[in-house]
Scaffold this motif. Sequence first.
Motif: not given
Length: 173
Positions: A139-145, A150-151, A155-156
């Motif tokens: 919940g402390e992470r921004g949308p880009e982070l 997630a990326e 990628h494993g």
Amino acid sequence: MNDIRPTRYDDLTVIQQIELAAGELFHDVGMSDIAEHPVPTTEALAEFVRAGRSWVVVDETDTPIAFVLVMSVDGLAHIEQISVRPEHARRGVGRRLIDHVDAWAAGQGIGALTLTTFRGVPWNGPYYERIGFVTLEPGERGPELTRLMAEEAAHGLDPAQRIAMRRDNRARR
């Protein structure tokens, strides 16, 4: 003391070699899949050089022994990659690069550094914690982070082993 300078295009193959050598250490902690992960292409590395967001620590012959790649994530200076040639590790080289990025970010009016890393690998999460980074809860992470993590998972990279961290800019204090 080794100098820090902006990365040049003629450094890119050396940076790839540093990344390969540093990656070998993951074999020692049972993460051979990480050790064998392909290094960034020279084209991908050149993007950081063009953006002015890559620095190297050089030896007395001006040959890079460590590098850092920085991108903007949620308006903060995100350390995309930092690697030190193993024979130069544990001598403060990586910390000097991080402090350099910190000072650069302060000069750009950027208030913090972020990164994603492995939670339990000694030279990852525990190391960054020792130099002032704190783990960010989801919940402390921004949308880009959040998207970046997630990326990584796509990628494993096992999300259970990964953390996002932040260090407020020390050069602004």
